[in-house]
Design a protein around this motif. Structure first.
Motif, PDB file in Angstrom:
ATOM      1  N   VAL A  74       0.848  -1.181   0.037  1.00 52.02           N
ATOM      2  CA  VAL A  74       0.046  -0.075   0.138  1.00 52.02           C
ATOM      3  C   VAL A  74       0.882   1.306   0.192  1.00 52.02           C
ATOM      4  CG1 VAL A  74      -1.780   1.497   1.150  1.00 52.02           C
ATOM      5  CG2 VAL A  74      -2.004  -0.964   1.175  1.00 52.02           C
ATOM      6  N   SER A  75       0.647   2.083  -1.111  1.00 53.06           N
ATOM      7  CA  SER A  75       1.555   3.456  -1.111  1.00 53.06           C
ATOM      8  C   SER A  75       0.670   4.434  -0.484  1.00 53.06           C
ATOM      9  CB  SER A  75       1.927   3.530  -2.365  1.00 53.06           C
ATOM     10  OG  SER A  75       0.940   3.573  -3.409  1.00 53.06           O
ATOM     11  N   ARG A  76      -0.706   4.392  -0.523  1.00 53.63           N
ATOM     12  CA  ARG A  76      -1.560   5.499  -0.289  1.00 53.63           C
ATOM     13  C   ARG A  76      -1.167   5.927   1.283  1.00 53.63           C
ATOM     14  NH1 ARG A  76      -7.558   4.749  -1.610  1.00 53.63           N
ATOM     15  NH2 ARG A  76      -7.846   5.977   0.253  1.00 53.63           N
ATOM     16  N   GLU A  77      -1.131   7.353   1.425  1.00 52.66           N
ATOM     17  CA  GLU A  77      -0.745   7.975   2.788  1.00 52.66           C
ATOM     18  C   GLU A  77      -1.900   7.926   3.723  1.00 52.66           C
ATOM     19  OE1 GLU A  77       2.210   9.015   4.054  1.00 52.66           O
ATOM     20  OE2 GLU A  77       2.857   8.213   2.279  1.00 52.66           O
ATOM     21  N   THR A  78      -3.189   8.032   3.078  1.00 50.81           N
ATOM     22  CA  THR A  78      -4.239   7.967   4.084  1.00 50.81           C
ATOM     23  C   THR A  78      -5.412   6.852   3.514  1.00 50.81           C
ATOM     24  OG1 THR A  78      -5.571   9.528   2.875  1.00 50.81           O
ATOM     25  CG2 THR A  78      -4.381  10.375   4.648  1.00 50.81           C
TER      26      THR A  78
END
Length: 86
Positions: A6-10
């Motif tokens: 997962v690269s999403r910050e939120t």
């Protein structure tokens, strides 16, 4: 996605099923939990012991719901997670 990918910050919610004990799940997902993301973790018969262990390392609010698929399991909904520095 797998937590490692997962690269999403939120994210809004983190969940996992049959991956690890609660303390480890919280460690794996701490980059989101410490930013206010809710965790929803189905846990089996050892959930109470895992909860006791997790409180050694983490502070959090929780809701406990009975599992509909396992009579000795629960669904843990965790929020307001912070590391326990005591």
């Amino acid at each position: 996605e797998r937590v490692e990918d997962v690269s999403r910050e939120t994210v809004d919610v983190v969940t996992a099923r049959a991956v690890a004990e609660l303390s480890d799940l919280m460690k794996y997902s701490q980059k989101w939990l410490l930013k206010g993301t809710r965790a929803v973790f189905p846990k089996g018969r050892t959930w109470s012991d895992e909860l006791t262990d997790a409180h050694q390392y983490w502070n959090f609010k929780m809701q406990i719901f009975p599992s509909k698929s396992a009579s000795d399991g629960v669904i843990l909904s965790l929020s307001e997670v912070s590391a326990n520095h005591a």
